[in-house]
Design an enzyme around this catalytic site. Structure first.
Site, short mmCIF file in Angstrom:
data_model
loop_
_atom_site.label_atom_id
_atom_site.label_comp_id
_atom_site.label_asym_id
_atom_site.label_seq_id
_atom_site.Cartn_x
_atom_site.Cartn_y
_atom_site.Cartn_z
N GLN A 234 0.87 -1.18 0.00
CA GLN A 234 0.00 0.00 0.00
C GLN A 234 0.90 1.23 0.00
O GLN A 234 1.53 1.56 1.01
CB GLN A 234 -0.91 -0.02 1.22
CG GLN A 234 -1.71 -1.31 1.37
CD GLN A 234 -2.79 -1.48 0.33
OE1 GLN A 234 -3.78 -0.74 0.31
NE2 GLN A 234 -2.62 -2.46 -0.56
N ALA B 74 -11.92 2.48 3.73
CA ALA B 74 -10.91 1.62 3.12
C ALA B 74 -10.03 2.38 2.14
O ALA B 74 -10.22 3.57 1.87
CB ALA B 74 -11.61 0.45 2.43
N HIS B 75 -9.06 1.66 1.57
CA HIS B 75 -8.07 2.29 0.70
C HIS B 75 -8.69 2.83 -0.59
O HIS B 75 -9.64 2.29 -1.12
CB HIS B 75 -6.90 1.35 0.38
CG HIS B 75 -7.28 0.07 -0.30
ND1 HIS B 75 -6.46 -1.01 -0.36
CD2 HIS B 75 -8.41 -0.31 -0.96
CE1 HIS B 75 -7.03 -1.98 -1.03
NE2 HIS B 75 -8.21 -1.58 -1.41
N ASN B 76 -8.15 3.97 -1.01
CA ASN B 76 -8.54 4.65 -2.26
C ASN B 76 -9.93 5.27 -2.22
O ASN B 76 -10.41 5.76 -3.25
CB ASN B 76 -8.47 3.71 -3.48
CG ASN B 76 -7.12 3.05 -3.64
OD1 ASN B 76 -6.11 3.59 -3.21
ND2 ASN B 76 -7.11 1.86 -4.21
#
Length: 348
Positions: free
Chosen positions: A206, A247-249
C-alpha cells in the site's frame, strides 16, 4: 458543575438574536444547559418539538429556548426566548457557559522526538507522544498523551489529537482538524492476491497517501486506510463518527456526515454533502452522488445518483422501500385468506 460565569436571559436573547417574551425577566440567570425534563431553576433548556410539550409543562428550567409555535404554550417555565432554530441558538450559548479549557504550551519530558521533526510554537506535545523523523506540526497543534506520528507525517495549524491517536507515514492532516482517541490514519488497506494453489494470500504493498482536509473531525476508534496506489481522501468539513472504517482509495467529498459503524469499501467515491446513517455499508468501486442520504443499515451495492434517498438492503429508493415493507406486512393476512380458500375448496 462549576462554570466561569453565569449568563442572564437578556444576554442569551442577545447572543441568539431571540425574543425574550416574559416581561421583567431579563435578569434571570442560568449557569448550565440541561434537558427539558431534568432542568432546574439554574438551567437553560430548549423545546424544539411538540413531542416534548408534556415535559415542558412540568419543567423547572430557569430559561427555555423555543420556536415561535411554542411561545404561548400553556404551563411550563415563564421565561422563554423565541428563536427560529433552538439547536442553532444553543451553539451561540454553549461556548459562553462552557468555555474551552485553556491549554498550556510545551513539550512533555517523556515525549520522544525524531530527527528532523519540527513545529511552529505554540504547541502541546503531551506525555509519551512519539514523533517520527521529519514530522512537521503547524501552529497551535495539541497532541494528547500517547499519540504516535510516524516518519514524515504533516499536520496543519489548530489541530487537536486526543490521546492514543496513531498516524502512519504518508498521512497529511489539514488545518483545524480534530481526531478523537484511538483513531488510526494511514494504516495499510486490505489488499491481497488470493491463493489459487493452497498458498498464502500475497499482500499488495500500500503506497498511496491518506489526505485529511481542513475542518474535518474523526471520531474515536475510526480507521482511515492509506491508498494502495491512489490516495484516500477525506474532503474539507466532513465529520466522521466513532467506529467507522474507510478503506483504501476511498474519496469522500466536502461537508459529509458519516455516523457510527459505517463501512466504506475500497475505491468508492462519495460526493459532497452526503449523509450516511448508522451501520450503512457501501460496497467497493461505487460512485455515490452529492446530497445523497442513506438511511440506517442501508446496504449499497450499486451507484447512487445525486440527491437520492435510499434505504434497505439492497438499498433502493426510500419511497419504494417503504412501499415494499408495507406490502410485506400485509402478506400474513393474504396467506390467511389463501389458506381459507384452500380449506373451502377441499371441504366442498
Amino acid at each position: 458543575m462549576e462554570h466561569e460565569r453565569a449568563i442572564t436571559a437578556q444576554e442569551i436573547a442577545a447572543l441568539t438574536g431571540g425574543r425574550l417574551i416574559a416581561p421583567g425577566s431579563g435578569e434571570v440567570r442560568v449557569v448550565a444547559v440541561a434537558p427539558i425534563d431534568r432542568a432546574g431553576p439554574d438551567d437553560l433548556s430548549f423545546l424544539a418539538s411538540s413531542k416534548y410539550l408534556p415535559y415542558f409543562q412540568r419543567s423547572r428550567a430557569g430559561v427555555v429556548l423555543c420556536k415561535e409555535e411554542f411561545a404561548a404554550a400553556p404551563g411550563g417555565p415563564a421565561v422563554r426566548i423565541v428563536v427560529p432554530d433552538t439547536h442553532a441558538a444553543l451553539l451561540a450559548v454553549l461556548p459562553v457557559l462552557y468555555p474551552p479549557p485553556v491549554w498550556q504550551p510545551g513539550v512533555h519530558p517523556t515525549a520522544v522526538i525524531g530527527r528532523g521533526a519540527t513545529w511552529q510554537d505554540p504547541v502541546v506535545i503531551g506525555p509519551h507522544v512519539a514523533l517520527g523523523r521529519d514530522v512537521h506540526l503547524g501552529r497551535n497543534v495539541r497532541l494528547g498523551a500517547g499519540c504516535a506520528l510516524a516518519d514524515g507525517v504533516q499536520v496543519g495549524d489548530d489541530v487537536e489529537l486526543f490521546p492514543r491517536v496513531t498516524v502512519y507515514s504518508g498521512t497529511e492532516i489539514g488545518n483545524r482538524v480534530i481526531l478523537h482517541a484511538g483513531a488510526v490514519l494511514g494504516s495499510d488497506g486490505f489488499g491481497y492476491v488470493p491463493s489459487t494453489r493452497g498458498e498464502l494470500p500475497r499482500k499488495i504493498p500500500q503506497v498511496g497517501r491518506c489526505l485529511i482536509g481542513d475542518d474535518v473531525e474523526i471520531g474515536a476508534n475510526t480507521t482511515v486506510d492509506r491508498g494502495s496506489v491512489d490516495d484516500t481522501v477525506i474532503g474539507p468539513g466532513t465529520k466522521i463518527d466513532n467506529l467507522v472504517q474507510v478503506a483504501h482509495n476511498v474519496r469522500i467529498g466536502a461537508r459529509c456526515l458519516i455516523a457510527a459503524m459505517v463501512g466504506i469499501a475500497g475505491s468508492t467515491h462519495v460526493g459532497d454533502d452526503v449523509f450516511l446513517a448508522g451501520q450503512v455499508g457501501l460496497a467497493d468501486h461505487l460512485t455515490i452522488g452529492s446530497r445523497v442520504r442513506v438511511t440506517v443499515q442501508g446496504g449499497v451495492i450499486g451507484d447512487i445518483p445525486d440527491g437520492a434517498i435510499v434505504s434497505g438492503y439492497p438499498a433502493r429508493s426510500h419511497r419504494e422501500y417503504l412501499r415494499a415493507q408495507a406490502a410485506l406486512y400485509r402478506l400474513a393476512k393474504i396467506v390467511d385468506d389463501l389458506e381459507a380458500l384452500v380449506r373451502r375448496d377441499r371441504d366442498a
